[in-house]
Structure formats: C-alpha cells, structure tokens
Design a protein around this motif. Structure first.
Motif, PDB file in Angstrom:
ATOM      1  N   MET A  21       0.853  -1.398   0.038  1.00 48.93           N
ATOM      2  CA  MET A  21      -0.585   0.069   0.109  1.00 48.93           C
ATOM      3  C   MET A  21       0.777   1.032  -0.060  1.00 48.93           C
ATOM      4  O   MET A  21       1.285   2.035   1.059  1.00 48.93           O
ATOM      5  CB  MET A  21      -1.048  -0.085   1.344  1.00 48.93           C
ATOM      6  CG  MET A  21      -1.667  -1.091   0.860  1.00 48.93           C
ATOM      7  SD  MET A  21      -3.413  -0.930   2.433  1.00 48.93           S
ATOM      8  CE  MET A  21      -2.414  -0.086   3.950  1.00 48.93           C
ATOM      9  N   GLY A  22       1.106   1.872  -1.167  1.00 46.40           N
ATOM     10  CA  GLY A  22       2.156   2.649  -1.335  1.00 46.40           C
ATOM     11  C   GLY A  22       0.640   4.210  -1.459  1.00 46.40           C
ATOM     12  O   GLY A  22       0.388   4.858  -0.382  1.00 46.40           O
ATOM     13  N   ASP A  52      -0.704  12.285   3.784  1.00 45.39           N
ATOM     14  CA  ASP A  52      -2.424  12.822   3.737  1.00 45.39           C
ATOM     15  C   ASP A  52      -2.778  11.225   3.553  1.00 45.39           C
ATOM     16  O   ASP A  52      -4.147  11.494   3.325  1.00 45.39           O
ATOM     17  CB  ASP A  52      -2.231  13.382   2.544  1.00 45.39           C
ATOM     18  CG  ASP A  52      -1.344  12.884   1.148  1.00 45.39           C
ATOM     19  OD1 ASP A  52      -1.102  12.265   1.654  1.00 45.39           O
ATOM     20  OD2 ASP A  52      -2.280  13.638  -0.001  1.00 45.39           O
ATOM     21  N   LEU A  53      -2.219  10.262   4.097  1.00 46.56           N
ATOM     22  CA  LEU A  53      -3.553   8.995   3.336  1.00 46.56           C
ATOM     23  C   LEU A  53      -4.168   8.610   4.946  1.00 46.56           C
ATOM     24  O   LEU A  53      -3.568   9.353   5.952  1.00 46.56           O
ATOM     25  CB  LEU A  53      -1.929   8.282   3.175  1.00 46.56           C
ATOM     26  CG  LEU A  53      -1.071   8.522   1.863  1.00 46.56           C
ATOM     27  CD1 LEU A  53      -0.912   7.210   1.618  1.00 46.56           C
ATOM     28  CD2 LEU A  53      -2.720   7.836   0.736  1.00 46.56           C
ATOM     29  N   PRO A  75       2.360  15.419   2.381  1.00 44.32           N
ATOM     30  CA  PRO A  75       2.030  14.102   1.077  1.00 44.32           C
ATOM     31  C   PRO A  75       3.601  14.803   0.879  1.00 44.32           C
ATOM     32  O   PRO A  75       3.750  12.479   0.272  1.00 44.32           O
ATOM     33  CB  PRO A  75       1.672  14.839  -0.133  1.00 44.32           C
ATOM     34  CG  PRO A  75       1.627  16.397  -0.579  1.00 44.32           C
ATOM     35  CD  PRO A  75       1.756  17.082   0.996  1.00 44.32           C
ATOM     36  N   ARG A  76       4.606  14.410   1.014  1.00 47.33           N
ATOM     37  CA  ARG A  76       5.651  14.324   0.967  1.00 47.33           C
ATOM     38  C   ARG A  76       6.307  13.059   2.056  1.00 47.33           C
ATOM     39  O   ARG A  76       7.390  12.109   1.311  1.00 47.33           O
ATOM     40  CB  ARG A  76       6.635  14.465   1.440  1.00 47.33           C
ATOM     41  CG  ARG A  76       6.660  15.682  -0.109  1.00 47.33           C
ATOM     42  CD  ARG A  76       7.388  17.388   0.104  1.00 47.33           C
ATOM     43  NE  ARG A  76       7.217  18.017   1.540  1.00 47.33           N
ATOM     44  CZ  ARG A  76       7.658  19.696   1.585  1.00 47.33           C
ATOM     45  NH1 ARG A  76       8.621  20.060   1.370  1.00 47.33           N
ATOM     46  NH2 ARG A  76       6.756  19.684   2.771  1.00 47.33           N
ATOM     47  N   TRP A  77       5.652  12.923   3.473  1.00 48.42           N
ATOM     48  CA  TRP A  77       5.682  12.028   3.724  1.00 48.42           C
ATOM     49  C   TRP A  77       5.138  10.710   3.043  1.00 48.42           C
ATOM     50  O   TRP A  77       4.772   9.525   4.313  1.00 48.42           O
ATOM     51  CB  TRP A  77       5.177  11.816   5.815  1.00 48.42           C
ATOM     52  CG  TRP A  77       6.213  13.084   5.722  1.00 48.42           C
ATOM     53  CD1 TRP A  77       5.940  14.441   6.234  1.00 48.42           C
ATOM     54  CD2 TRP A  77       7.545  12.758   6.567  1.00 48.42           C
ATOM     55  NE1 TRP A  77       7.135  15.167   6.672  1.00 48.42           N
ATOM     56  CE2 TRP A  77       7.891  14.081   7.013  1.00 48.42           C
ATOM     57  CE3 TRP A  77       8.000  11.635   6.438  1.00 48.42           C
ATOM     58  CZ2 TRP A  77       9.433  14.002   7.524  1.00 48.42           C
ATOM     59  CZ3 TRP A  77       9.203  11.248   7.323  1.00 48.42           C
ATOM     60  CH2 TRP A  77       9.486  12.820   7.390  1.00 48.42           C
ATOM     61  N   ARG A  78       3.833  10.219   2.536  1.00 45.85           N
ATOM     62  CA  ARG A  78       3.447   9.608   2.252  1.00 45.85           C
ATOM     63  C   ARG A  78       4.570   7.769   1.722  1.00 45.85           C
ATOM     64  O   ARG A  78       5.939   7.784   1.616  1.00 45.85           O
ATOM     65  CB  ARG A  78       3.517   9.670   0.526  1.00 45.85           C
ATOM     66  CG  ARG A  78       1.771   9.999   0.396  1.00 45.85           C
ATOM     67  CD  ARG A  78       1.712  10.208  -0.308  1.00 45.85           C
ATOM     68  NE  ARG A  78      -0.111  10.803  -0.998  1.00 45.85           N
ATOM     69  CZ  ARG A  78      -1.112  10.322  -1.952  1.00 45.85           C
ATOM     70  NH1 ARG A  78      -0.587   9.568  -3.460  1.00 45.85           N
ATOM     71  NH2 ARG A  78      -2.192  11.029  -1.986  1.00 45.85           N
ATOM     72  N   GLU A  79       4.110   6.975   1.102  1.00 51.76           N
ATOM     73  CA  GLU A  79       4.662   6.106   1.384  1.00 51.76           C
ATOM     74  C   GLU A  79       5.704   5.662  -0.201  1.00 51.76           C
ATOM     75  O   GLU A  79       5.011   6.718  -1.002  1.00 51.76           O
ATOM     76  CB  GLU A  79       3.771   4.726   1.468  1.00 51.76           C
ATOM     77  CG  GLU A  79       4.554   2.704   1.537  1.00 51.76           C
ATOM     78  CD  GLU A  79       5.253   2.723   2.270  1.00 51.76           C
ATOM     79  OE1 GLU A  79       7.073   3.124   2.240  1.00 51.76           O
ATOM     80  OE2 GLU A  79       5.859   2.261   3.084  1.00 51.76           O
ATOM     81  N   HIS A 140       4.921   6.479   7.548  1.00 50.66           N
ATOM     82  CA  HIS A 140       4.858   5.301   6.777  1.00 50.66           C
ATOM     83  C   HIS A 140       6.276   4.428   6.850  1.00 50.66           C
ATOM     84  O   HIS A 140       7.146   4.966   6.966  1.00 50.66           O
ATOM     85  CB  HIS A 140       4.805   5.295   5.204  1.00 50.66           C
ATOM     86  CG  HIS A 140       3.194   5.387   5.293  1.00 50.66           C
ATOM     87  ND1 HIS A 140       2.175   5.458   5.435  1.00 50.66           N
ATOM     88  CD2 HIS A 140       3.007   6.990   4.947  1.00 50.66           C
ATOM     89  CE1 HIS A 140       0.834   6.127   5.204  1.00 50.66           C
ATOM     90  NE2 HIS A 140       1.981   7.331   4.798  1.00 50.66           N
ATOM     91  N   GLY A 141       6.586   2.976   6.698  1.00 52.80           N
ATOM     92  CA  GLY A 141       6.726   2.343   6.898  1.00 52.80           C
ATOM     93  C   GLY A 141       8.847   2.776   5.972  1.00 52.80           C
ATOM     94  O   GLY A 141       9.562   3.083   6.429  1.00 52.80           O
TER      95      GLY A 141
END
Length: 189
Positions: A21-22, A52-53, A75-79, A140-141
């Motif tokens: 899940m990206g 933002d997820l 949103p730059r911290w998204r997976e 996210h990881g």
C-alpha cells in the motif's frame, strides 16, 4: 548547533492488511489508531506532521484529539508508490520482479511506481521543511526508512534490518545544518 527531537511514528494496522500500500488510501483499524495514540502518549512535542493518506492522517488526528497540537498534512511523507503493484498482496506480484525490486528498488521500481531515490528526495524535502523543535511525524515504513537513510547514513540494504511494525516509534536527536544528521535515541516496536 542545538539538536532537536524528531519522532517518526508508523501508522497503525491498516484495514487492508498484507498488501503493498503506497498510494492506496485505506484507513487503519480502530485498534491500529488506538495503538498510535498509546505510543504517542507522553511525548514532549510542539508539532505534529502527517502523511495525507488516511492510515496516517486519522492516527495523527486522534493523537491531536488526545490534547495535542493539530497536525499539519504533508504528502511528501507518503509511502513509496508501488505503481501497478499498489494494493496487491506480495504473492500476487511475479516473484522475480519482487525479488529484483527488494534487491535494488532504484534500478527495479514497480511498473509505473516510484524509485527509492525519488522517495528519498521527497522525504529529504519534507525533513528540510520541519521546524527544528520537538516534532512527531505520523508516516509509513518506507518514509521512515528513507529518513533513517538521510539522517543516519544507513545504506538501503541495511534499512531492511529494522523491524518497523505498525505503530512503531523511532525517536531521533537531529543536528540541523545544510546536511542534517541524527542519532537514534529510541526505538519502540
């Protein structure tokens, strides 16, 4: 230069477990959100930032509801974006392609997905935008591993040695500068 504290909290268990899940935007389970709130309890922070997820954003909002500062969304911290593999279980992806990806995610990104270097560049920009004061980032990881690569100098292959289960918390002491560096001051899984 005075160091500051950065806490990186992985979102809680997702409603769709066992998937790549990206960009897939599913929420966390209620238990997953509660685990994040419990993990963040007692942290001395001045800022909260979140991907933002939903699976990160909802945990950040629940932490804020527990008496904290309202989270900023970045949103730059998204997976990592898994492209055509996004939302699939790993065994639904051709095993050779998956193995090549894990061996070198920059040379072998998922079809239509992001390269490791693109994730690192995105997280680097997100880190540069943070206030140098005690901050919690709910993310996210992959983004946590990219931050450890950037701030602590871990090579991409060494990062898979870190077990980062859902609601894991990595605390860093960050020294600011043109090229910030950090020391791991805590890891709670």
């Amino acid at each position: 230069m005075t160091p500051w504290t950065l806490h990186l909290l992985r979102h809680g268990a997702p409603a769709l477990p066992g998937r790549l899940m990206g960009r897939t935007d599913c929420g966390s389970t209620p238990e997953g959100i509660a685990a994040c709130v419990a993990r963040a309890a007692g942290l001395d922070i001045e800022h909260i930032v979140s991907s933002d997820l939903q699976r990160a954003r909802h945990a950040a909002a629940a932490i804020a509801d527990a008496g904290r500062i309202w989270p900023a969304i970045d949103p730059r911290w998204r997976e990592l974006d898994f492209g055509a593999w996004d939302g699939l279980a790993p065994d639904e992806v051709e095993s050779g392609a998956m193995l090549r990806f894990w061996e070198d995610p920059d040379a072998n990104p998922p079809p239509g997905g992001e390269r490791w270097s693109e994730l690192v560049a995105r997280v680097s920009a997100a880190i540069a935008a943070l206030e140098p004061s005690p901050t919690l980032v709910v993310t996210h990881g992959g983004a946590i591993r990219a931050a450890l690569h950037l701030l602590c100098g871990f090579g991409q292959h060494k990062l898979w040695a870190f077990d980062l289960p859902y609601a894991a918390l990595v605390s860093l002491r960050v020294w600011p500068g043109e090229k910030p560096s950090a020391q791991i001051s805590g890891l709670v899984t």
